[in-house]
Design an enzyme around this catalytic site. Structure first.
Site, short mmCIF file in Angstrom:
data_model
loop_
_atom_site.label_atom_id
_atom_site.label_comp_id
_atom_site.label_asym_id
_atom_site.label_seq_id
_atom_site.Cartn_x
_atom_site.Cartn_y
_atom_site.Cartn_z
N LEU A 53 0.86 -1.17 0.00
CA LEU A 53 0.00 0.00 0.00
C LEU A 53 0.90 1.23 0.00
CD1 LEU A 53 -2.74 -0.86 2.68
CD2 LEU A 53 -3.00 -0.92 0.19
N ASP A 54 0.50 2.24 -0.74
CA ASP A 54 1.26 3.48 -0.71
C ASP A 54 1.31 4.03 0.71
OD1 ASP A 54 1.64 3.38 -3.44
OD2 ASP A 54 -0.12 4.61 -3.88
N ARG A 55 2.35 4.75 0.99
CA ARG A 55 2.53 5.28 2.34
C ARG A 55 1.31 6.05 2.86
NH1 ARG A 55 8.02 8.15 4.57
NH2 ARG A 55 7.38 8.25 6.75
N THR A 57 -1.80 5.71 2.13
CA THR A 57 -3.04 4.92 2.11
C THR A 57 -3.12 4.05 3.35
OG1 THR A 57 -2.94 4.84 -0.32
CG2 THR A 57 -4.39 3.26 0.77
#
Length: 259
Positions: A53-55, A57
């Protein structure tokens, strides 16, 4: 501190707080506290990521407790055999439901992807979206006297980099808090008036077949305090009854939420 939301002898899943890195990265060498290390120390065994997951998110992050299970999970992600459901707060009113099939060119990091082919053509990217709720707030942001927002459910059928953020920007309904593809004036306004100074994208659930037992498994991640407060302010508190509410314990080194 990430909340463990599922664990058996083969898998562990956590609710990743916004602002946490999944694993150590030379792109941010100063960050000493990451999800993988924290979970490993908490449960006393190594974990193996199957996705990321992107930071900024938040939400469901699934890991294997062995390299083999991690590999099997990664295969399910790569073969699109999992149903991933996200929720987002976006600018403007977006109602109804539809499938967006809009190819995306690959986004390359200047350092991380310096050896990747720069002229790679657009790749298929498909997202199913559904509007759940709308609101109009009596605050002036930009040239409008009021601010309009929508709560959206998203199910990506492909897994391109920043796909959901880019697809919603393509629909001209960018996710609130998206500093790369969004509306910076709206982001500042939402932070000032509603206290959500971060990306409002949450990985709410994963539905899959267990890689070892084959049994159906649905893992859900609850909404944190920022989401809860915004849902209350917008009158949306009854829109996501299946998602529990959570409070994350603070963790040294994770006191900022970069975009």
């Amino acid at each position: 501190m990430p909340e463990i939301i599922y664990q058996d002898e083969w898998l562990v899943a956590v609710n990743k707080p916004a602002g946490w890195l999944v694993h150590r990265s030379w792109l941010d060498r100063k960050e000493k506290v990451v999800v993988m290390q924290t979970v490993r120390d908490r449960i006393g065994q190594h974990v193996f990521t199957a996705h990321r997951l992107d930071r900024p998110t938040s939400g469901v992050l699934l890991m294997g407790l062995s390299s083999e299970v991690g590999r099997l999970l990664a295969q399910q992600f790569e073969q699109h055999r999992m149903v991933k459901t996200y929720h987002a707060v976006v600018r403007g009113w977006l109602e109804g439901a539809d499938r967006l099939d809009y190819p995306l060119t690959e986004e390359l990091d200047k350092i991380g992807d310096k050896y990747a082919a720069p002229d790679k053509g657009p790749q298929q990217a498909v997202t199913d979206w559904r509007g759940l709720a709308i609101t109009e707030q009596p605050v002036a942001i930009g040239r409008y006297a009021t601010a309009r927002y929508s709560l959206i459910e998203l199910q990506p059928a492909t897994g391109r980099k920043h796909q959901l953020r880019r697809h919603l920007a393509h629909l001209r309904h960018p996710i609130i808090g998206d500093t790369t593809h969004g509306d910076l004036r709206q982001n500042r306004g939402a932070a000032q008036h509603f206290g959500c100074g971060r990306l409002m994208l949450h990985a709410s659930s994963l539905a899959l077949n267990h890689p070892v037992t084959g049994e159906p498994l649905v893992i859900r991640a609850g909404l944190d305090a920022v989401w809860q407060r915004l849902m209350q302010q917008f009158g949306w508190q009854h829109c996501l009854p299946d998602l529990p509410r959570v409070e994350f314990d603070p963790q040294p080194g994770q006191d900022r939420t970069p975009q």
